[in-house]
Scaffold this active site. Structure first.
Site, PDB file in Angstrom:
ATOM      1  N   ASP A  58      -2.858   6.281  -3.400  1.00 23.50           N
ATOM      2  CA  ASP A  58      -1.616   5.632  -2.960  1.00 23.50           C
ATOM      3  C   ASP A  58      -1.258   4.443  -3.860  1.00 23.50           C
ATOM      4  O   ASP A  58      -1.906   4.216  -4.885  1.00 23.50           O
ATOM      5  CB  ASP A  58      -1.711   5.214  -1.488  1.00 23.50           C
ATOM      6  CG  ASP A  58      -2.645   4.045  -1.271  1.00 23.50           C
ATOM      7  OD1 ASP A  58      -3.524   3.813  -2.130  1.00 23.50           O
ATOM      8  OD2 ASP A  58      -2.503   3.351  -0.246  1.00 23.50           O
ATOM      9  N   ASP A 114      -6.208   2.542  -2.885  1.00 19.65           N
ATOM     10  CA  ASP A 114      -7.360   2.625  -1.984  1.00 19.65           C
ATOM     11  C   ASP A 114      -7.438   3.949  -1.211  1.00 19.65           C
ATOM     12  O   ASP A 114      -8.459   4.275  -0.641  1.00 19.65           O
ATOM     13  CB  ASP A 114      -7.439   1.415  -1.033  1.00 19.65           C
ATOM     14  CG  ASP A 114      -6.201   1.203  -0.200  1.00 19.65           C
ATOM     15  OD1 ASP A 114      -5.218   1.969  -0.369  1.00 19.65           O
ATOM     16  OD2 ASP A 114      -6.190   0.265   0.624  1.00 19.65           O
ATOM     17  N   ARG A 115      -6.327   4.710  -1.201  1.00 16.84           N
ATOM     18  CA  ARG A 115      -6.377   5.992  -0.491  1.00 16.84           C
ATOM     19  C   ARG A 115      -6.568   7.162  -1.446  1.00 16.84           C
ATOM     20  O   ARG A 115      -6.306   7.029  -2.646  1.00 16.84           O
ATOM     21  CB  ARG A 115      -5.068   6.221   0.271  1.00 16.84           C
ATOM     22  CG  ARG A 115      -4.837   5.212   1.347  1.00 16.84           C
ATOM     23  CD  ARG A 115      -3.610   5.576   2.126  1.00 16.84           C
ATOM     24  NE  ARG A 115      -3.421   4.623   3.204  1.00 16.84           N
ATOM     25  CZ  ARG A 115      -2.776   4.902   4.330  1.00 16.84           C
ATOM     26  NH1 ARG A 115      -2.239   6.098   4.496  1.00 16.84           N
ATOM     27  NH2 ARG A 115      -2.650   3.993   5.277  1.00 16.84           N
ATOM     28  N   LYS A 151     -11.635   0.599   0.995  1.00 13.88           N
ATOM     29  CA  LYS A 151     -11.665   2.023   0.707  1.00 13.88           C
ATOM     30  C   LYS A 151     -11.257   2.198  -0.746  1.00 13.88           C
ATOM     31  O   LYS A 151     -10.631   1.318  -1.326  1.00 13.88           O
ATOM     32  CB  LYS A 151     -10.747   2.786   1.661  1.00 13.88           C
ATOM     33  CG  LYS A 151      -9.316   2.284   1.777  1.00 13.88           C
ATOM     34  CD  LYS A 151      -8.611   3.003   2.922  1.00 13.88           C
ATOM     35  CE  LYS A 151      -7.145   2.623   3.036  1.00 13.88           C
ATOM     36  NZ  LYS A 151      -6.921   1.427   3.847  1.00 13.88           N
ATOM     37  N   SER A 182      -6.956   8.631   7.766  1.00  8.60           N
ATOM     38  CA  SER A 182      -5.724   8.297   7.050  1.00  8.60           C
ATOM     39  C   SER A 182      -5.932   8.269   5.538  1.00  8.60           C
ATOM     40  O   SER A 182      -5.365   7.442   4.851  1.00  8.60           O
ATOM     41  CB  SER A 182      -5.223   6.955   7.533  1.00  8.60           C
ATOM     42  OG  SER A 182      -6.251   5.988   7.410  1.00  8.60           O
ATOM     43  N   SER A 242       0.804  -1.212   0.000  1.00  7.13           N
ATOM     44  CA  SER A 242       0.000   0.000   0.000  1.00  7.13           C
ATOM     45  C   SER A 242       0.838   1.263   0.000  1.00  7.13           C
ATOM     46  O   SER A 242       1.681   1.449  -0.865  1.00  7.13           O
ATOM     47  CB  SER A 242      -0.947  -0.043   1.190  1.00  7.13           C
ATOM     48  OG  SER A 242      -1.894   0.968   1.106  1.00  7.13           O
ATOM     49  N   HIS A 243       0.680   2.118   1.025  1.00  9.71           N
ATOM     50  CA  HIS A 243       1.381   3.403   1.057  1.00  9.71           C
ATOM     51  C   HIS A 243       2.830   3.261   1.512  1.00  9.71           C
ATOM     52  O   HIS A 243       3.578   4.217   1.449  1.00  9.71           O
ATOM     53  CB  HIS A 243       0.649   4.364   1.983  1.00  9.71           C
ATOM     54  CG  HIS A 243       0.608   3.872   3.386  1.00  9.71           C
ATOM     55  ND1 HIS A 243      -0.236   2.853   3.772  1.00  9.71           N
ATOM     56  CD2 HIS A 243       1.330   4.199   4.470  1.00  9.71           C
ATOM     57  CE1 HIS A 243      -0.035   2.604   5.053  1.00  9.71           C
ATOM     58  NE2 HIS A 243       0.916   3.405   5.507  1.00  9.71           N
ATOM     59  N   ASP A 256      -1.634   1.218  -3.940  1.00  5.26           N
ATOM     60  CA  ASP A 256      -2.616   0.205  -4.338  1.00  5.26           C
ATOM     61  C   ASP A 256      -3.992   0.792  -4.628  1.00  5.26           C
ATOM     62  O   ASP A 256      -4.957   0.051  -4.810  1.00  5.26           O
ATOM     63  CB  ASP A 256      -2.696  -0.908  -3.289  1.00  5.26           C
ATOM     64  CG  ASP A 256      -3.186  -0.396  -1.938  1.00  5.26           C
ATOM     65  OD1 ASP A 256      -2.943   0.789  -1.634  1.00  5.26           O
ATOM     66  OD2 ASP A 256      -3.799  -1.172  -1.189  1.00  5.26           O
TER      67      ASP A 256
HETATM   68  C1  VG1 Z   1      -2.855   2.713   8.682  1.00  3.00           C
HETATM   69  C2  VG1 Z   1      -3.975   3.701   8.871  1.00  3.00           C
HETATM   70  C3  VG1 Z   1      -5.319   2.992   8.804  1.00  3.00           C
HETATM   71  C4  VG1 Z   1      -5.426   2.224   7.475  1.00  3.00           C
HETATM   72  C5  VG1 Z   1      -4.238   1.287   7.325  1.00  3.00           C
HETATM   73  C6  VG1 Z   1      -4.227   0.546   6.001  1.00  3.00           C
HETATM   74  O1  VG1 Z   1      -2.867   1.780   9.735  1.00  3.00           O
HETATM   75  O2  VG1 Z   1      -3.854   4.379  10.096  1.00  3.00           O
HETATM   76  O3  VG1 Z   1      -6.346   3.933   8.943  1.00  3.00           O
HETATM   77  O4  VG1 Z   1      -6.621   1.482   7.430  1.00  3.00           O
HETATM   78  O5  VG1 Z   1      -3.028   2.022   7.440  1.00  3.00           O
HETATM   79  O6  VG1 Z   1      -4.206   1.416   4.899  1.00  3.00           O
HETATM   80  P1  VG1 Z   1      -1.883   1.893  10.997  1.00  3.00           P
HETATM   81  O7  VG1 Z   1      -2.170   0.666  11.823  1.00  3.00           O
HETATM   82  O8  VG1 Z   1      -0.504   1.953  10.457  1.00  3.00           O
HETATM   83  O9  VG1 Z   1      -2.249   3.154  11.694  1.00  3.00           O
HETATM   84  V1  VG1 Z   1      -3.491   0.927   3.419  1.00  3.00           V
HETATM   85  O10 VG1 Z   1      -3.854   2.026   2.290  1.00  3.00           O
HETATM   86  O11 VG1 Z   1      -1.855   1.017   3.806  1.00  3.00           O
HETATM   87  O12 VG1 Z   1      -3.917  -0.646   3.207  1.00  3.00           O
HETATM   88 CO    CO Z   2      -3.409   1.595   0.341  1.00  2.00          CO
END
Ligand code: VG1
Ligand code: CO
Length: 524
Positions: free
Chosen positions: A249, A253-254, A349, A338, A107-108, A251
C-alpha cells in the site's frame, strides 16, 4: 532557526484512531492544526520527554507542510525527499535508537488534495499516543533533498538514504542466496511486484531488482492492496500467468499475495509463513517465540501455534497491540486480515517482508518438491490443517448515526449474555452459541481495551464480527468479518462457502434497516 511560542485551541476530533490521525487534507490545512497534533505527540512522549530526543521523520510523499515543534529536541533524522516507508521508519528508529518517529501518511486511504492525509507516531515499540496543545515551534530552513547533516542552533537535522538501513536489516532476515539460486535455476518463474510508484518503489527496486536480480517490472499505482483496488495487478497476474504477484500500500506496510491460480487470504498468509519460518527463514532458525493475530483475523494461525506448541495471542485490530508482546520476547510472527503481516524485526507490519517471506518459502519448498507453487503450498497447508474460509464486507461512508445505533444494539445483545434474541437461534443453518464484545487484557502492561468489536460465535466455531473502522476520514465504515472452518471441502469459492453466514450476519445485525445499505462497498 529560531523558536517561537504559539498557543492554539484544541481541535475537535483530533485524536488518533486505529493508526494515528487520519483526516481530509483540508482539515490538516487549518491554521496550526498539524502543529497542534505534532505538539501533542511531543507532550505525550514518555519520560524523560522530548528534551534532547532524537526523532525520525518520513512519509509516503503526500503533499504536506508543517513546521517542526522545538521542545528541546536535539536531532531530527529525515528520509531524503521526506520519504520513508512505515516499516523503514520503524527500522531506522530501532537501529539509530531514536526516541520516536513521525510518519506522514494516510496509508491505504486515497491521496491528493481532495483526499486524505495522516500522521502516525511511533516510539521504539510502535505505540501511538498523542494528545495535547501546541506550545512552541521551531523555524529552520532545512533542506531534505541531499543526504548529510545540517546544524542549527540547538538541534541538527540528518537527511538519510531512506532505503539503506531497511535493506541492511532485511538482508539479515532472509536467505538471499537461496532466493537467488532459485531464480537462476527457474528462469521461467515470474514475479510481479506492484508498488513501484508508491513509497515502496525505491525499496522494491533495490531489493527485487538490484539485490535479487529479478527483471524490472512496473504496474499501475495501487494505494490499497485488495482484490478490487488492485484489479490491474490481478488482471495482469492472470493474463501473464504470474507465479507470485504481490502488492503493497501507500506507506509500504501492507501486502497482498496472489498467483495466477490462487488468492492467498492475509489470514492464511501469516499462518503459512509461521508454518515454514523455522525451516526456511534464517531469522527464525533459533525457534519461534509465539504467534498472534488481530481478533477478526481467521484462526488459521492458531492451528499452527497449536501444532508447534507455541503461545497464540488474539489482540484488537491495529498493529500497536503486538509491540508489547514482542518487547517481552513472546511474539515472533503476527498478522491482520487487512493485508498486514510482519514479525518482531521491527514494530510495524511490513509489506516487503511478507513478499520476501513468500519468495524464501517458495525457494525452500522447491528444494524438497520441484515445481512447488503458491497454490500447491497453500493446498498442502489446507490438507494438513483444514481451511478457514474468510471474507470481509466493508460499507464505507455510512451515516454515523445509523452505524452507531446498529453497533449499540449489537453491544446490548452481547451484554444480555445468553438471554437474548440471537443466542440459541439458527440463521441460515448456523446456530449461535455466543455473542460478546471483544475486550483485550494486555498480558504485559495489564491495560484493558474495551469495545473492540462484537463477535457472534456459532456452534460449529464459525464467527461473524462487527466493528466500525477507526481509520476512515468521514462518515462511518462498517466492517463485517465472516469466517468458517472446513476440514473436508478445501477448494470451494470463498464467497460460495460463506454465503449462508453472510446472510446470517446481515439478519443478526439488521444492517440494511440501520444503514440503508443493500450492498457492500468492498468485499475482500
Ligand atoms: C484498518 C485495518 C487494521 C489496520 C489499520 C491500519 O483499521 O482494519 O487492521 O491495522 O487499518 O492500517 P480500521 O480501524 O479502519 O479497521 V494502515 O496500512 O492504513 O496504517
Ligand atoms: Co499502510
Amino acid at each position: 532557526a529560531s523558536v517561537r511560542s504559539i498557543s492554539t485551541r484544541p481541535f475537535e476530533g483530533q485524536k488518533p484512531g486505529t493508526s494515528g490521525l487520519r483526516k481530509r487534507v483540508a482539515v490538516f490545512k487549518q491554521e496550526h492544526y498539524t502543529e497542534n497534533f505534532v505538539q501533542g505527540i511531543f507532550t505525550a512522549m514518555p519520560a524523560p520527554g522530548p528534551q534532547g530526543a532524537t526523532v525520525v521523520v518520513g512519509g509516503d510523499g503526500r503533499p504536506s507542510s508543517a513546521s517542526a515543534p522545538g521542545n528541546g529536541i536535539a536531532k531530527f533524522i529525515i528520509g531524503q525527499d521526506g520519504i520513508l516507508s512505515t516499516p523503514a521508519a520503524s527500522a531506522v528508529i530501532r537501529k539509530r535508537e531514536a526516541d520516536g518517529g513521525i510518519i506522514l501518511t494516510a496509508s491505504h486511504n486515497a491521496g491528493g488534495p481532495e483526499n486524505d492525509f495522516g500522521i502516525k507516531y511511533n516510539t521504539r515499540n510502535g505505540w501511538t499516543r498523542a494528545r495535547g496543545r501546541h506550545r512552541r515551534h521551531l523555524r529552520g530552513h532545512a533542506h531534505y533533498f541531499r543526504v548529510g547533516t545540517q546544524r542549527f542552533e540547538g538541534f541538527e537535522v540528518e537527511v538519510i538514504d531512506p532505503v539503506a538501513d531497511y535493506v541492511e536489516l532485511i538482508k539479515t532476515i532472509f536467505d538471499f542466496e537461496l532466493i537467488k539460486s532459485f531464480r537462476t535455476e527457474h528462469a521461467d518463474f515470474k514475479l510481479l511486484f506492484d508498488g513501484l510508484n508508491g513509497v515502496t518503489g525505491p525499496y522494491g527496486r533495490r531489493i527485487f531488482v538490484e539485490e535479487l536480480g529479478f527483471p524490472e517490472t512496473l504496474v499501475a499505482r495501487t494505494p490499497d492492496p485488495n482484490l478490487i483496488y488492485a484489479h490491474k495487478l490481478v488482471e495482469r497476474v492472470e493474463k501473464e500467468k504470474i507465479d507470485l504477484g504481490a502488492a503493497s500500500d501507500g506507506d509500504g506496510d501492507r501486502n497482498m499475495i496472489i498467483s495466477h491460480d490462487w488468492f492467498v487470504t492475509p489470514s492464511d498468509s501469516v499462518a503459512l509463513i509461521a508454518e515454514y519460518a523455522e525451516q526456511a527463514i534464517p531469522y527464525f532458525k533459533g525457534g519461534l517465540k509465539g504467534l498472534a493475530r488481530s481478533m477478526p483475523t481467521s484462526c488459521a494461525i492458531d492451528l499452527v501455534a497449536k501444532a508447534k506448541n507455541l503461545e497464540a495471542f488474539e489482540v484488537p485490530t491495529g498493529w500497536k497491540f503486538f509491540g508489547n508482546l514482542m518487547d517481552a520476547g513472546r511474539l515472533s510472527i503476527c498478522g491482520e486480515e487487512s493485508f498486514g503481516t510482519g514479525s518482531d524485526h521491527i514494530r510495524e507490519k511490513d509489506g516487503i517482508w511478507a513478499v520476501l517471506a513468500w519468495l524464501n518459502i517458495i525457494a525452500f519448498a522447491n528444494k524438497g518438491k520441484p515445481g512447488a507453487s503458491v497454490r500447491s503450498i497453500m493446498s498442502e497447508f489446507h490438507h494438513k490443517y483444514g481451511r478457514n474460509y474468510f471474507t470481509r464486507y466493508d460499507y464505507e461512508e455510512v451515516e454515523s448515526e445509523g452505524a452507531n445505533k446498529m453497533m449499540e444494539r449489537l453491544r446490548g445483545l452481547a451484554q444480555e449474555g445468553g438471554e437474548n434474541e440471537v443466542v440459541g437461534q439458527t440463521f441460515h443453518g448456523y446456530k449461535v452459541a455466543k455473542i460478546d464484545d471483544f475486550e483485550y487484557h494486555d498480558p504485559i502492561d495489564h491495560s484493558v481495551s474495551k469495545k473492540q468489536g462484537v463477535r457472534v460465535i456459532f456452534e460449529d466455531t464459525s464467527r461473524v464480527i462487527f466493528r466500525l473502522s477507526g481509520t476512515g476520514s468521514h462518515g462511518a465504515t462498517v466492517r463485517i468479518y465472516i469466517e468458517r472452518y472446513d476440514r473436508k471441502e478445501l477448494d470451494l469459492d470463498a464467497q460460495v462457502a460463506l454465503k449462508p453466514l453472510v446472510d446470517g450476519a446481515l439478519e443478526i445485525s439488521k444492517l440494511e434497516a440501520f444503514t440503508g445499505r443493500k450492498v457492500p462497498t468492498v468485499i475482500t
